[in-house]
Scaffold this active site. Structure first.
Site, PDB file in Angstrom:
ATOM      1  N   ARG A 142      28.705   6.375  74.850  1.00 55.67           N
ATOM      2  CA  ARG A 142      28.402   5.020  75.307  1.00 55.67           C
ATOM      3  C   ARG A 142      27.831   5.104  76.720  1.00 55.67           C
ATOM      4  O   ARG A 142      28.057   6.078  77.436  1.00 55.67           O
ATOM      5  CB  ARG A 142      29.665   4.154  75.315  1.00 55.67           C
ATOM      6  CG  ARG A 142      30.225   3.879  73.926  1.00 55.67           C
ATOM      7  CD  ARG A 142      31.476   3.037  74.016  1.00 55.67           C
ATOM      8  NE  ARG A 142      31.990   2.671  72.700  1.00 55.67           N
ATOM      9  CZ  ARG A 142      33.102   1.984  72.504  1.00 55.67           C
ATOM     10  NH1 ARG A 142      33.804   1.562  73.543  1.00 55.67           N
ATOM     11  NH2 ARG A 142      33.507   1.695  71.286  1.00 55.67           N
ATOM     12  N   HIS A 143      27.105   4.082  77.115  1.00 55.40           N
ATOM     13  CA  HIS A 143      26.527   4.094  78.450  1.00 55.40           C
ATOM     14  C   HIS A 143      27.627   4.042  79.501  1.00 55.40           C
ATOM     15  O   HIS A 143      28.645   3.373  79.331  1.00 55.40           O
ATOM     16  CB  HIS A 143      25.571   2.915  78.630  1.00 55.40           C
ATOM     17  CG  HIS A 143      24.326   3.019  77.802  1.00 55.40           C
ATOM     18  ND1 HIS A 143      23.405   4.036  77.967  1.00 55.40           N
ATOM     19  CD2 HIS A 143      23.853   2.247  76.788  1.00 55.40           C
ATOM     20  CE1 HIS A 143      22.409   3.879  77.105  1.00 55.40           C
ATOM     21  NE2 HIS A 143      22.662   2.809  76.378  1.00 55.40           N
ATOM     22  N   GLU A 144      27.390   4.766  80.591  1.00 56.89           N
ATOM     23  CA  GLU A 144      28.346   4.772  81.693  1.00 56.89           C
ATOM     24  C   GLU A 144      28.519   3.352  82.224  1.00 56.89           C
ATOM     25  O   GLU A 144      27.571   2.564  82.279  1.00 56.89           O
ATOM     26  CB  GLU A 144      27.820   5.682  82.806  1.00 56.89           C
ATOM     27  CG  GLU A 144      28.771   5.871  83.959  1.00 56.89           C
ATOM     28  CD  GLU A 144      30.092   6.479  83.544  1.00 56.89           C
ATOM     29  OE1 GLU A 144      31.043   5.697  83.328  1.00 56.89           O
ATOM     30  OE2 GLU A 144      30.180   7.713  83.426  1.00 56.89           O
ATOM     31  N   ASP A 199      23.145   8.048  78.318  1.00 59.22           N
ATOM     32  CA  ASP A 199      22.247   7.738  79.431  1.00 59.22           C
ATOM     33  C   ASP A 199      21.067   8.696  79.532  1.00 59.22           C
ATOM     34  O   ASP A 199      20.183   8.495  80.372  1.00 59.22           O
ATOM     35  CB  ASP A 199      23.031   7.770  80.751  1.00 59.22           C
ATOM     36  CG  ASP A 199      24.139   6.735  80.794  1.00 59.22           C
ATOM     37  OD1 ASP A 199      23.916   5.626  80.291  1.00 59.22           O
ATOM     38  OD2 ASP A 199      25.222   7.047  81.309  1.00 59.22           O
TER      39      ASP A 199
END
Length: 571
Positions: free
Chosen positions: A204-206, A215
């Site tokens: 998942r995106h930071e 990312d």
């Protein structure tokens, strides 16, 4: 999923206020978990059960409800579905408070499904490569060439597969197998991440500063697009196209991408008809369209048709891939100056000038409405609060409540910079055709220079640098870091696929040849079988991972079948 069971046992004579803070949250306020009553006597503690998160380590803070004083602080990393007890008591009948954690039930190994999936796909890849090797060994030289062309396409044909990859001339096309492989790998990971990535936090995106696997892929895709622009424009100019006609073609392609992003990708028609009042304007394809258009315009401004006629014995030839295109470099530096100026000098009402934080509970809650600083302010001012992304990744840890768009206006400037670094890689390929050592050396030098710049900007830390690595902001250090990685990956793929020819690029080669179709298709059909189905256990990483891997594999298979049928979506 991503949760554990915690029982707090209080043997003290005062009530306890239990608070928590994620160790991944920089300069954050503690959040109240609950109140634990005092014990009613020796051996009779007050107990309350809580559910705690397991994605990152946390710090528990226990305060007296009367004096508000901190009694103890416990940093701990909980395991998924584990059962824990925290005992709070006085040590040896003294006033010293002791807090000790006890594991009552061991957590599950949440990363075991990833290991199993890795071993499965590695074994499948080895098996397929083994079958291919046996077929090639049993064939004569002519049959071998036929099989190679059957799998990878005849290297002598020009193919226009998408907005970002027009492949020129025989020599460049053969060498660009590594580029299509890199594009395909980025696209496959992007599809996997968009489908959920097994609900693992690393896919998942930071939440704000830092990097995860999710990312990496979008900037790499932008980088490859820039490389393809350099090669395609050079090829078409040599074929007799005028610069004006190529500019019109670039504008038309960008317009198509923007429209597809706004009207097809962004709306969720399963929730009802299109609503203009809440339609999100920015997006991935919209940013690709903007970056493609600007980089194509810059390249058309400076592109040289007869590169092979340049004097290779001239003193300036070792840096010709920069010197010959100085007007484009000057334009990019001006754009970056605009980004720096707006980011650090634009006054934002109610926020400190130059703020790069997430707002919410970050920075001790002082700037809760300042998410993204100037970048968020510009989007809300120009586009309106209802036309940008409403659920940014910063909500997960920093509990932000302000809308913020990771594909907003200000960050688009640095996306152009990322594409321009890809354009530079394309110039290297053009100027040093068949000079493998020089190409690899220049890729390495660019990676080293960009890595040094990133180290200086970030001070080699996640949160303490001058400009932290941040995907939501598309910060300058984020671009230099990802461009550094991109040069390294392209170097490796170029050597393995094109120079050494130890790998055909499969299976990533196939989606890389049909990138726009795979991207749009996976977004449109995301909620349909076989890409999604009703799960027996929605709280299982293993079942989410299996579903997302099957969905991603389906698109790889679809791209392979379309490749065999010579079906490519061109815009």
């Amino acid at each position: 999923m991503d949760e554990a069971f915690l029982t707090v046992n209080n043997e003290l004579k005062v009530d306890l206020v239990v608070s928590w803070m994620s160790n991944h949250c920089y300069q954050c306020l503690y959040q109240t978990l609950g109140l634990v009553p005092a014990g009613s006597g020796p051996g009779l503690p007050g107990s309350i059960d809580f559910v705690v998160g397991t994605q990152h380590g946390v710090t528990l803070q226990l305060n007296s409800s009367v004096m508000k004083a901190e009694l103890c602080r416990v940093p701990y990393s909980f395991g998924e579905k584990g059962n824990y007890s925290l005992w709070v008591k006085n040590l040896d009948d003294s006033s010293v408070v002791n807090c000790s954690m006890v594991t009552r039930a061991d957590p599950v190994n949440t990363y075991l499904p990833i290991l199993i999936a890795f071993l499965f796909f590695s074994g499948l890849s080895i098996l397929l490569d083994g079958v291919r090797f046996l077929l090639l060994r049993l064939s004569n030289s002519m049959e071998t060439e036929r099989l190679i062309n059957s799998e990878l396409g005849s290297p002598g044909r020009m193919v226009d597969t998408a907005h970002d990859n027009i492949l020129p001339t025989t020599t460049i096309l053969r060498r660009l197998k590594s580029l299509d492989t890199f594009r395909g790998m980025s696209l496959v990971v992007m599809v996997f991440v968009n489908y959920g990535g097994g609900r693992y936090w690393v896919f998942r995106h930071e939440s704000w500063n830092g990097l995860t696997v999710a990312d990496l892929v979008f900037p790499w895709f932008v980088f490859i697009m820039g490389t393809s622009v350099a090669l395609s424009i050079n090829s078409l100019l040599r074929s007799g196209w005028s610069r004006w006609s190529l500019l019109c073609k670039a504008v038309w392609r960008s317009l198509q991408l923007f429209i597809i992003g706004v009207l097809i990708i962004n709306p969720n028609y399963c929730h009802g008809p299109l609503s203009w009042d809440s339609l999100r304007i920015p997006g991935v394809l919209q940013r690709l369209a903007f970056s493609y258009l600007l980089v194509a315009m810059l390249d058309l401004l400076v592109a040289r048709v007869h590169i092979n006629e340049l004097p290779r014995d001239a003193w300036w030839y070792p840096v010709c891939d920069i010197l010959l295109y100085w007007p484009a470099w000057l334009c990019v530096l001006c754009l970056e100056t605009v980004w720096l100026g707006l980011t650090f000098l634009l006054p934002v009402p109610g926020c400190p000038t130059g703020y790069l934080g997430p707002g919410g509970i970050g920075d001790m809650g002082l700037y809760s409405n300042c998410t993204g600083g100037a970048a968020g302010y510009i989007d809300r001012w120009l586009l309106g609060n209802n036309h940008i992304y409403q659920n940014p990744s910063s909500r997960v840890i920093y509990l932000t409540h302000t809308a913020y768009d990771p594909e907003g206006i200000l960050g688009s400037i640095n996306t152009v910079l990322m594409a321009f670094f890809g354009l530079q890689a394309g110039k290297i390929l053009l100027h040093y055709q068949d000079m493998h050592v020089k190409i690899i050396t220049r890729f390495f030098i660019w990676a080293l220079m960009l890595g040094i710049i990133s180290a200086v900007l970030t001070k080699c830390s996640r949160d303490h640098g001058f400009i932290p690595v941040n995907k939501n902001l598309w910060s300058l250090s984020y671009v230099t870091t990802l461009a550094c990685f991109a040069f390294v990956v392209l170097l490796l793929f170029y050597y393995i696929v094109d120079v050494h020819r130890g790998w055909s690029g499969a299976p990533f080669y196939y989606p890389g040849m049909n990138s726009i179709l795979v991207y749009v298709g996976h977004e449109v059909f995301e909620e349909y079988f076989p890409f999604r189905w009703r799960m027996a256990d929605s709280q299982s990483h293993a079942e989410h991972l299996a579903q997302n891997l099957v969905a991603t594999s389906c698109w790889v298979l679809i791209s392979y079948l379309l490749y065999k049928k010579r079906v490519f979506w061109k815009i």
